[in-house]
Design an enzyme around this catalytic site. Structure first.
Site, PDB file in Angstrom:
ATOM      1  N   GLU A 177       0.822  -1.219   0.000  1.00 46.11           N
ATOM      2  CA  GLU A 177       0.000   0.000   0.000  1.00 46.11           C
ATOM      3  C   GLU A 177       0.856   1.270   0.000  1.00 46.11           C
ATOM      4  O   GLU A 177       0.615   2.197   0.773  1.00 46.11           O
ATOM      5  CB  GLU A 177      -0.934  -0.013   1.219  1.00 46.11           C
ATOM      6  CG  GLU A 177      -1.888  -1.183   1.229  1.00 46.11           C
ATOM      7  CD  GLU A 177      -2.853  -1.175   2.402  1.00 46.11           C
ATOM      8  OE1 GLU A 177      -2.792  -0.240   3.214  1.00 46.11           O
ATOM      9  OE2 GLU A 177      -3.670  -2.094   2.506  1.00 46.11           O
ATOM     10  N   GLU A 231      -6.919  -6.446  -2.755  1.00 51.34           N
ATOM     11  CA  GLU A 231      -7.819  -6.293  -1.613  1.00 51.34           C
ATOM     12  C   GLU A 231      -9.201  -5.860  -2.086  1.00 51.34           C
ATOM     13  O   GLU A 231      -9.432  -4.678  -2.340  1.00 51.34           O
ATOM     14  CB  GLU A 231      -7.277  -5.285  -0.587  1.00 51.34           C
ATOM     15  CG  GLU A 231      -6.073  -5.779   0.190  1.00 51.34           C
ATOM     16  CD  GLU A 231      -5.706  -4.863   1.352  1.00 51.34           C
ATOM     17  OE1 GLU A 231      -6.533  -3.978   1.704  1.00 51.34           O
ATOM     18  OE2 GLU A 231      -4.607  -5.028   1.904  1.00 51.34           O
TER      19      GLU A 231
END
Length: 804
Positions: A177, A231
């Site tokens: 991320e 995700e």
């Protein structure tokens, strides 16, 4: 729609031996074959080793190809160069359990995890190293990150768990991320991510992927990399004081089908099983102990129906089209008004997706001489471009209504016999005596090194009899970033305050009567999970960073005495924790006389019998304030049932149509954010006594505490004709049919009503004959079985509710 892009470095371990894993612009390739891959996140420390086989088996039965997990640095290296891979931290055992089930593994080493995990997975000793800055070209950080990452890779290699060694791991991720924060780090961020890629052995394997509720519009930044969704958020996390978030089954399915319609070939559900934040692992601040996430498997490992079953059906359809989706030529027809068709064509045949992104209107699509109705905000999948095999909005899976059942092994709570003892705080309240002393206020992270939620800040101040500040109206003012703050003066509790509404920087001020001579100010700062997200999140303050002042007022005259540079004494933790009062074999003395209720800083203990059977166990802590709970010495996490969510903002009915966000479809208004706490069966003694220990900070009533089991109470379905519905009570017999109607019934599970048209056949009798007494039954929803009611052209449905 929300689409967040993150830059990830993947370590694609491949060789000529065993399994060869690579990729091209269409898909991940395994042994040279492009694959449709469906993966689900299950974090090993959020469950127990005894739960892992069942969770992973249910993932496989639900149509997953792979299980994904983070690796949690601060759990494995809580003290520098001292490692822990035991119990629920046994990473290798978890990976081998995946292998035993015949699934692939996706290993996200990070070592930054985020994941609503305490401090994002970083150990606090890392923060407290001189000159440390996380996730940038900081030598100290990169050295430590490389040491841990290399150790994990070497551990996995030693056990032959990479695909190239014949193991299950097809992808391993370095960093996490980073794309959304990289700009904050400037050129150093770009250099850092290149260094990560080099550590992953090749700049050519840097893949940028997508995280979010929707990723159909995501386009990789390299045409030679596949469209990957690492995700897909199946729900959302809970925070203390918040409500229960729900993401509808129809919307999750819509997001997945839309992603594959638009060229995606790898989808990972975050989470597939959320689990529990045991001990102090919850991040935040204010992430709850439950990490259920509204995932396909609930916190305890039960099937979350219909989400689990509806996605399983989708997975089966997508897998049946694997070759067409990964090798077919793609063409698209735009019908306007957000309706479209996507055709994947090979020499062997074609597969079609009919998508309707309109939030209110159904679409009628004419294709190859036939008409198809696609409901609003849905996708229909036709593996042969002729017959609809699946529609994301048409659920043909049962809904399971879960219930809590009393502990049949005893009549709790009445049989729970409590003993108690106070938390000994005299040294701190009366003497102000700590472990270290400094003439400044320090961030709690620096002093406590995250060894405890609790840190005492203590100082002594002397006033002369004629001090001008005495005799006036006086108050103690504290600028606080403590998540919870308790203030004492001369041994007396003057007040407490906790952060609310996301504001973790507040001013505490209470009137105080100081005396001439020596005065002891004792402040207890409590953290409730450390920040885990954002650029430079490691520098977010926690504790009491000041200023701290005594304010004296006399009419218009105000005197301010700043105590920030006073001599402050610090003490990490509480006595009861240091003496391990939570251990079953603790020799400390407990009193059974006059057990007090609503008393702050109090320890309670009781014994109980393990609930019968094998259903998951929870403890109901309604009536308590805030604290920590242990069962047989196992820390089951922080509790805070006194934190009530606001009365407003919940939805009686949830419309799946339209883009989901975390504030949509909320429930549990005006109720405790979390009332029930998971007690894994492996924590319990099946025979003999078990011990529950509570440390109660705020004051509560333990007499209401009870142990319960959670199981399926009833199952429902609301299915259109020409479908088959299976009803199952999770290996328990169906005991009765509470409601059944074939026609146009109204309402939802638990509140069905007959509509304006209904079959003349007795639907309840038919289903009683077919289902009652059986563990499961399959029902052909057809006019041949139930008759042919005239519903004026409206499609007929069967609504049924069965009691388990």
């Amino acid at each position: 729609m929300v689409s967040l892009r993150f830059l990830l470095c993947f370590l694609l371990v491949s060789s000529s031996y065993a399994t060869i894993v690579s990729h091209d612009g269409r898909a991940i390739t395994i042994d040279g074959h492009r694959r449709v891959l469906l993966s689900g996140s299950i974090h090993y420390p959020r469950s127990t080793p005894e739960m892992w086989p069942d969770l992973i088996k249910k993932g496989k039965e639900g149509g997953l190809d792979a299980i994904e997990t983070y690796v949690f640095w601060n759990a494995h290296e809580p003290t520098r160069r001292q490692y822990d891979f035991y119990g629920k931290l046994d990473l290798i055992r978890f990976l081998k359990t995946i292998q035993d089930e015949g699934l692939y593994g996706v290993l996200r080493i990070g070592p930054y995890a985020c994941a609503e995990w305490n401090y994002g997975g970083f150990p606090m000793w890392l923060h407290n190293m001189p000159g440390m800055v996380f996730r940038t070209t900081n030598k100290a950080f990169m050295d430590e990150m490389q040491n841990f990452t290399t150790m994990i890779v070497d551990m996995v290699k030693k056990e032959n768990l990479f695909a190239s060694q014949g193991g299950p791991i097809i992808l391993a991720q370095i960093e996490n991320e980073y794309g959304n924060v990289m700009g904050s780090y400037g050129e150093s961020g770009k250099s850092y991510i290149k260094w990560c890629a080099n550590m992953a052995q090749s700049l050519d394997v840097g893949l940028n992927t997508c995280n979010g509720f929707y990723c159909d519009n995501f386009v990789p930044n390299n045409p030679n990399t596949p469209k990957m969704w690492t995700e897909n958020w199946t729900g959302w996390f809970k925070q203390w004081g918040g409500k229960n978030p729900h993401r509808t089954t129809e919307d999750v399915a819509f997001s997945v089908a839309r992603f594959f319609q638009r060229g995606g070939t790898f989808n990972n559900y975050y989470m597939y099983h959320g689990g529990t934040n045991f001990d102090r692992t919850a991040g935040g601040p204010y992430i709850t102990t439950s990490y259920d996430y509204d995932a396909p498997l609930d916190e305890y490992g039960n099937l979350n129906q219909p989400k689990y079953g509806h996605l399983k059906q989708l997975h089966d359809v997508l897998h049946s089209m694997e070759k067409t989706l990964t090798y077919g030529n793609i063409s698209t027809i735009d019908f306007g008004n957000s309706a479209s068709a996507t055709i994947y064509k090979t020499e062997e045949g074609s597969s079609c997706f009919f998508g309707n992104g309109n939030e209110t209107s159904d679409a009628t699509i004419s294709f190859q001489g036939k008409s198809y109705v696609v409901p609003a905000w849905s996708v229909s999948i036709l593996p042969d471009c002729k017959n609809e095999a699946y529609n994301t909005a048409k659920i043909t899976t049962q809904t399971s209504m879960m219930v809590k059942k009393p502990n049949e092994a005893e009549d709790s709570p009445s049989t729970l016999k409590w003993s108690w003892r106070p938390e000994n705080m005299d040294n701190f309240l009366l003497k102000g005596k700590g472990e270290s002393t400094k003439r400044q206020l320090f961030d709690q992270k620096v002093v406590s090194n995250d060894r405890s939620d609790y840190l005492w800040y203590m100082t002594t101040i002397k006033f002369k009899k004629r001090d001008p500040i005495l005799g006036k109206s006086m108050s103690l003012r504290i600028n606080s970033t403590a998540h919870v703050l308790y203030a004492f003066v001369n041994g007396q509790h003057i007040g407490n305050q906790h952060a609310e509404n996301g504001n973790f920087h507040y001013v505490f001020e209470k009137d105080v009567k100081f005396k001439s001579g020596r005065n002891v100010i004792s402040l207890l700062s409590i953290t409730v999970g450390l920040a885990n997200y954002g650029a430079f999140f490691e520098s977010k303050p926690a504790g009491i960073t000041g200023p701290i002042s005594i304010i004296g007022r006399n009419g218009d005259e105000t005197i301010v005495k700043d105590l920030s540079a006073h001599k402050w004494s610090y003490k990490t933790g509480l006595n009861g924790f240091e003496h391990q009062l939570f251990r079953t074999e603790s020799m400390s003395k407990w009193s059974v006389e006059s057990v007090p209720f609503n008393r702050t800083m109090t320890w309670y203990k009781a014994t109980f019998k393990a609930p019968l059977g094998n259903n998951p166990v929870v403890v109901d802590l309604l009536g308590l304030g805030k604290g920590t709970a242990w069962v047989n010495g196992n820390n089951i996490g922080r509790y805070w049932p006194a934190f009530i969510s606001s009365e407003n903002g919940c939805s009686a009915k949830c419309n799946y149509r339209g883009a989901y966000h975390a504030e949509k479809c909320l429930t549990n208004c005006g109720e405790p954010t979390q009332r029930w706490y998971h007690v894994p069966r492996s924590f319990l003694n099946a025979k003999g006594d078990n011990t529950l220990v509570l440390f109660e900070e705020m004051g509560g009533n333990p007499s209401l505490v009870s142990f319960q089991t959670t199981r399926v109470g009833s199952v429902c379905a609301n299915v259109y004709e020409k479908n088959i519905i299976e009803l199952s009570c999770d290996m328990k017999p169906i005991s009765a049919i509470k409601f059944a109607s074939f026609g146009n019934p109204d309402g939802n599970c638990g509140s069905f009503e007959k509509g304006t048209c209904e079959s003349s056949n007795n639907t309840v009798d038919i289903l009683t004959q077919e289902c009652v007494g059986k563990d499961k039954c399959s029902i052909d929803v057809s006019t041949e079985k139930f008759g042919s009611p005239d519903c004026n052209g409206v499609a007929r449905r069967l609504a049924v509710e069965a009691i388990c």
